[in-house]
Design a protein around this motif. Structure first.
Motif, PDB file in Angstrom:
ATOM      1  N   ASP A 169       0.828  -1.203   0.000  1.00  0.00           N
ATOM      2  CA  ASP A 169       0.000   0.000   0.000  1.00  0.00           C
ATOM      3  C   ASP A 169       0.865   1.258   0.000  1.00  0.00           C
ATOM      4  O   ASP A 169       0.566   2.231  -0.712  1.00  0.00           O
ATOM      5  CB  ASP A 169      -0.929   0.005   1.210  1.00  0.00           C
ATOM      6  CG  ASP A 169      -2.019  -1.052   1.114  1.00  0.00           C
ATOM      7  OD1 ASP A 169      -2.246  -1.565  -0.002  1.00  0.00           O
ATOM      8  OD2 ASP A 169      -2.630  -1.376   2.149  1.00  0.00           O
ATOM      9  N   ILE A 170       1.909   1.238   0.815  1.00  0.00           N
ATOM     10  CA  ILE A 170       2.815   2.393   0.885  1.00  0.00           C
ATOM     11  C   ILE A 170       3.514   2.586  -0.454  1.00  0.00           C
ATOM     12  O   ILE A 170       3.613   3.714  -0.969  1.00  0.00           O
ATOM     13  CB  ILE A 170       3.844   2.193   2.012  1.00  0.00           C
ATOM     14  CG1 ILE A 170       3.153   2.183   3.371  1.00  0.00           C
ATOM     15  CG2 ILE A 170       4.933   3.266   1.960  1.00  0.00           C
ATOM     16  CD1 ILE A 170       4.061   1.812   4.518  1.00  0.00           C
ATOM     17  N   ILE A 171       4.006   1.498  -1.019  1.00  0.00           N
ATOM     18  CA  ILE A 171       4.723   1.573  -2.299  1.00  0.00           C
ATOM     19  C   ILE A 171       3.815   2.103  -3.395  1.00  0.00           C
ATOM     20  O   ILE A 171       4.193   2.987  -4.175  1.00  0.00           O
ATOM     21  CB  ILE A 171       5.285   0.186  -2.673  1.00  0.00           C
ATOM     22  CG1 ILE A 171       6.414  -0.207  -1.719  1.00  0.00           C
ATOM     23  CG2 ILE A 171       5.778   0.168  -4.114  1.00  0.00           C
ATOM     24  CD1 ILE A 171       6.900  -1.630  -1.877  1.00  0.00           C
ATOM     25  N   SER A 172       2.596   1.595  -3.437  1.00  0.00           N
ATOM     26  CA  SER A 172       1.664   2.035  -4.469  1.00  0.00           C
ATOM     27  C   SER A 172       1.324   3.514  -4.322  1.00  0.00           C
ATOM     28  O   SER A 172       1.270   4.256  -5.310  1.00  0.00           O
ATOM     29  CB  SER A 172       0.391   1.189  -4.390  1.00  0.00           C
ATOM     30  OG  SER A 172      -0.504   1.532  -5.416  1.00  0.00           O
ATOM     31  N   GLU A 173       1.133   3.951  -3.093  1.00  0.00           N
ATOM     32  CA  GLU A 173       0.807   5.361  -2.845  1.00  0.00           C
ATOM     33  C   GLU A 173       1.945   6.268  -3.273  1.00  0.00           C
ATOM     34  O   GLU A 173       1.727   7.302  -3.923  1.00  0.00           O
ATOM     35  CB  GLU A 173       0.488   5.550  -1.360  1.00  0.00           C
ATOM     36  CG  GLU A 173       0.260   7.003  -0.938  1.00  0.00           C
ATOM     37  CD  GLU A 173      -0.975   7.621  -1.569  1.00  0.00           C
ATOM     38  OE1 GLU A 173      -1.058   8.868  -1.583  1.00  0.00           O
ATOM     39  OE2 GLU A 173      -1.849   6.873  -2.032  1.00  0.00           O
ATOM     40  N   GLU A 174       3.168   5.917  -2.900  1.00  0.00           N
ATOM     41  CA  GLU A 174       4.313   6.764  -3.252  1.00  0.00           C
ATOM     42  C   GLU A 174       4.570   6.754  -4.753  1.00  0.00           C
ATOM     43  O   GLU A 174       4.931   7.778  -5.331  1.00  0.00           O
ATOM     44  CB  GLU A 174       5.562   6.314  -2.489  1.00  0.00           C
ATOM     45  CG  GLU A 174       5.485   6.554  -0.996  1.00  0.00           C
ATOM     46  CD  GLU A 174       5.181   7.999  -0.638  1.00  0.00           C
ATOM     47  OE1 GLU A 174       5.735   8.906  -1.292  1.00  0.00           O
ATOM     48  OE2 GLU A 174       4.381   8.227   0.282  1.00  0.00           O
ATOM     49  N   ALA A 175       4.367   5.603  -5.387  1.00  0.00           N
ATOM     50  CA  ALA A 175       4.547   5.539  -6.837  1.00  0.00           C
ATOM     51  C   ALA A 175       3.550   6.446  -7.554  1.00  0.00           C
ATOM     52  O   ALA A 175       3.880   7.078  -8.563  1.00  0.00           O
ATOM     53  CB  ALA A 175       4.399   4.101  -7.318  1.00  0.00           C
ATOM     54  N   ASP A 204      13.510  -9.951  -8.136  1.00  0.00           N
ATOM     55  CA  ASP A 204      12.514 -10.993  -8.376  1.00  0.00           C
ATOM     56  C   ASP A 204      11.263 -10.838  -7.517  1.00  0.00           C
ATOM     57  O   ASP A 204      10.388 -11.702  -7.539  1.00  0.00           O
ATOM     58  CB  ASP A 204      13.135 -12.366  -8.114  1.00  0.00           C
ATOM     59  CG  ASP A 204      14.357 -12.614  -8.975  1.00  0.00           C
ATOM     60  OD1 ASP A 204      14.302 -12.287 -10.170  1.00  0.00           O
ATOM     61  OD2 ASP A 204      15.373 -13.114  -8.456  1.00  0.00           O
ATOM     62  N   HIS A 205      11.156  -9.757  -6.760  1.00  0.00           N
ATOM     63  CA  HIS A 205      10.050  -9.587  -5.825  1.00  0.00           C
ATOM     64  C   HIS A 205       8.826  -9.057  -6.566  1.00  0.00           C
ATOM     65  O   HIS A 205       8.749  -7.879  -6.926  1.00  0.00           O
ATOM     66  CB  HIS A 205      10.455  -8.617  -4.712  1.00  0.00           C
ATOM     67  CG  HIS A 205       9.528  -8.611  -3.545  1.00  0.00           C
ATOM     68  ND1 HIS A 205       8.437  -7.774  -3.476  1.00  0.00           N
ATOM     69  CD2 HIS A 205       9.506  -9.342  -2.407  1.00  0.00           C
ATOM     70  CE1 HIS A 205       7.792  -7.977  -2.343  1.00  0.00           C
ATOM     71  NE2 HIS A 205       8.421  -8.935  -1.668  1.00  0.00           N
ATOM     72  N   GLU A 206       7.863  -9.925  -6.782  1.00  0.00           N
ATOM     73  CA  GLU A 206       6.705  -9.572  -7.595  1.00  0.00           C
ATOM     74  C   GLU A 206       5.748  -8.589  -6.919  1.00  0.00           C
ATOM     75  O   GLU A 206       5.256  -7.658  -7.573  1.00  0.00           O
ATOM     76  CB  GLU A 206       5.965 -10.840  -8.022  1.00  0.00           C
ATOM     77  CG  GLU A 206       6.798 -11.743  -8.912  1.00  0.00           C
ATOM     78  CD  GLU A 206       6.031 -12.972  -9.376  1.00  0.00           C
ATOM     79  OE1 GLU A 206       4.775 -12.918  -9.399  1.00  0.00           O
ATOM     80  OE2 GLU A 206       6.680 -13.980  -9.719  1.00  0.00           O
ATOM     81  N   PRO A 207       5.430  -8.764  -5.616  1.00  0.00           N
ATOM     82  CA  PRO A 207       4.449  -7.842  -5.012  1.00  0.00           C
ATOM     83  C   PRO A 207       4.875  -6.375  -5.079  1.00  0.00           C
ATOM     84  O   PRO A 207       4.034  -5.495  -5.327  1.00  0.00           O
ATOM     85  CB  PRO A 207       4.352  -8.339  -3.562  1.00  0.00           C
ATOM     86  CG  PRO A 207       4.694  -9.787  -3.642  1.00  0.00           C
ATOM     87  CD  PRO A 207       5.762  -9.870  -4.687  1.00  0.00           C
ATOM     88  N   SER A 208       6.152  -6.095  -4.848  1.00  0.00           N
ATOM     89  CA  SER A 208       6.596  -4.694  -4.877  1.00  0.00           C
ATOM     90  C   SER A 208       6.493  -4.116  -6.282  1.00  0.00           C
ATOM     91  O   SER A 208       6.074  -2.964  -6.467  1.00  0.00           O
ATOM     92  CB  SER A 208       8.027  -4.576  -4.351  1.00  0.00           C
ATOM     93  OG  SER A 208       8.925  -5.363  -5.113  1.00  0.00           O
ATOM     94  N   LEU A 209       6.848  -4.918  -7.286  1.00  0.00           N
ATOM     95  CA  LEU A 209       6.746  -4.436  -8.663  1.00  0.00           C
ATOM     96  C   LEU A 209       5.291  -4.199  -9.047  1.00  0.00           C
ATOM     97  O   LEU A 209       4.952  -3.175  -9.665  1.00  0.00           O
ATOM     98  CB  LEU A 209       7.397  -5.441  -9.614  1.00  0.00           C
ATOM     99  CG  LEU A 209       7.323  -5.095 -11.106  1.00  0.00           C
ATOM    100  CD1 LEU A 209       7.959  -3.735 -11.390  1.00  0.00           C
ATOM    101  CD2 LEU A 209       7.987  -6.185 -11.939  1.00  0.00           C
ATOM    102  N   LYS A 210       4.429  -5.112  -8.669  1.00  0.00           N
ATOM    103  CA  LYS A 210       3.005  -4.948  -8.982  1.00  0.00           C
ATOM    104  C   LYS A 210       2.419  -3.726  -8.268  1.00  0.00           C
ATOM    105  O   LYS A 210       1.574  -3.024  -8.828  1.00  0.00           O
ATOM    106  CB  LYS A 210       2.236  -6.209  -8.594  1.00  0.00           C
ATOM    107  CG  LYS A 210       2.538  -7.407  -9.491  1.00  0.00           C
ATOM    108  CD  LYS A 210       1.783  -8.650  -9.038  1.00  0.00           C
ATOM    109  CE  LYS A 210       2.051  -9.838  -9.953  1.00  0.00           C
ATOM    110  NZ  LYS A 210       1.353 -11.058  -9.499  1.00  0.00           N
ATOM    111  N   ALA A 211       2.892  -3.472  -7.051  1.00  0.00           N
ATOM    112  CA  ALA A 211       2.412  -2.299  -6.312  1.00  0.00           C
ATOM    113  C   ALA A 211       2.849  -1.007  -6.997  1.00  0.00           C
ATOM    114  O   ALA A 211       2.074  -0.033  -7.070  1.00  0.00           O
ATOM    115  CB  ALA A 211       2.925  -2.340  -4.873  1.00  0.00           C
ATOM    116  N   ILE A 212       4.074  -0.985  -7.487  1.00  0.00           N
ATOM    117  CA  ILE A 212       4.559   0.198  -8.209  1.00  0.00           C
ATOM    118  C   ILE A 212       3.720   0.439  -9.456  1.00  0.00           C
ATOM    119  O   ILE A 212       3.282   1.569  -9.733  1.00  0.00           O
ATOM    120  CB  ILE A 212       6.046   0.032  -8.574  1.00  0.00           C
ATOM    121  CG1 ILE A 212       6.915   0.142  -7.328  1.00  0.00           C
ATOM    122  CG2 ILE A 212       6.468   1.068  -9.612  1.00  0.00           C
ATOM    123  CD1 ILE A 212       8.363  -0.254  -7.549  1.00  0.00           C
TER     124      ILE A 212
END
Length: 343
Positions: free
Chosen positions: A60-66, A79-87
């Motif tokens: 949630d934080i990553i998506s908001e800042e992106a 290789d971390h998929e959740p962080s990339l998808k959040a961005i």
């Protein structure tokens, strides 16, 4: 108006170097960094960088800042998929188009998974301009393939909203510029395995398997050029399907690294006598087992080929490495690795 940059991985070897390079080269950029733990000197070193506390699972934080950023520079766990998808989710919330630089790596084109060229020179040299179709269709077990597939799908569906650059460095050497991790992976791991085997150097097969390398300073030149282009709205650079950036400046065979390391360790009396050790594939497969999420990492590191050429950077601005070459500074790298192994 100053561009807004959101950066992850700011305490890592590459990410810390990227953060330092961006901030010192463009102090007027509005930079926000996601940090799990803030280094002690961070605020005094980078007083104008806004820190957001979180890790790669803080979706949630990553998506908001992106969603607030003109440019996202995503470093760290490739290789971390959740962080990339959040961005990506955050960037898709924006009313205007944005830019994403994602850290991948030339492990994706390594031949570690087939026995044909393990311990031997593979004649295949990969280009970031003419081999993109082949790279985009590599098998799912290729390193970093999982996240590159996500990026390729995003390019296919949302290239009008997100301009993507896949940053794909080879093995790296040189001291990092950040405040936390300042060393790379290969040489420390090689020295660690030499200690485990009680030898000063080892190789598999002929030892002629060859990899591309880049000094961290030269890699930062590539990053800075691409970030500057993004901050300027694209800057005539390549994005999306063509936005793939290799960065190697040289090739070195494993046997040359092993021989040079052997000489260095003997010179400083860390080991005695003995020739280079030729090891079996079974021995290789026991190496780097302390990184369980990368099975066969020993094969990748010490027996495979990964040969690449930075044709895109050469085309765009005449990229050419200017930092000292690996074998010229290997003694410093090895001695630093010895301290870490002994510590």
């Amino acid at each position: 108006m100053a561009p807004k940059i959101f950066l992850t991985g700011g305490t890592g070897y590459i990410g810390g170097s990227v953060l330092h390079t961006i901030v010192t080269s463009h102090p007027k950029y509005e930079v926000t960094a996601l940090l799990r733990k803030e280094p002690e000197a961070f605020a005094s070193t980078y007083p104008n960088v806004k820190v957001i506390k979180g890790d790669y699972d803080s979706s949630d934080i990553i998506s908001e800042e992106a969603s607030k950023a003109d440019v996202v520079v995503h470093n760290g766990d490739s290789d971390h998929e959740p962080s990339l998808k959040a961005i990506i989710a955050g960037l898709l919330k924006r009313q205007t188009s944005s830019f994403l630089l994602h850290l991948s790596g030339t492990g994706i084109v390594s031949d570690w998974d087939t026995p044909t060229y393990l311990g031997k020179l593979n004649p295949k040299i990969w280009s970031d301009t003419t081999d993109l179709a082949e790279i985009s269709s590599l098998p799912d077990h290729a390193l970093h393939r999982n996240t590159e597939k996500i990026l390729n799908d995003t390019i296919a569906q949302h290239s009008d909203q997100i301009n993507i650059a896949i940053m794909c460095p080879p093995d790296i050497y040189g001291k990092g510029k950040g405040l936390a991790k300042t060393w790379s992976a290969f040489i420390p791991m090689f020295v660690q395995e030499c200690k485990n085997l009680e030898v000063a150097g080892f190789y598999y097969g002929e030892g002629t398997n060859t990899r591309s390398w880049v000094h961290i300073d030269d890699l930062m030149t590539v990053y800075l050029k691409v970030v500057e282009a993004a901050a300027a709205g694209g800057g005539g650079f390549d994005w999306g399907k063509e936005g793939y950036y290799f960065a190697g400046t040289q090739e070195v065979s494993h046997i040359d690294i092993a021989r040079a390391t052997d000489a260095i360790l003997k010179k400083h009396n860390f080991v005695e006598g003995s020739e280079l050790a030729q090891v079996s594939l079974d021995q290789i497969d026991t190496m780097a087992a302390y990184v369980p999420r990368f099975p066969n990492l020993g094969r990748y590191l010490f027996a495979s080929n990964s040969r690449t050429r930075p044709h895109r950077a050469e085309k765009l601005w005449g990229y050419k490495g200017t930092a000292p070459r690996l074998l010229d500074v290997l003694e410093e790298e090895v001695l630093d690795a010895v301290k870490r192994v002994q510590g």
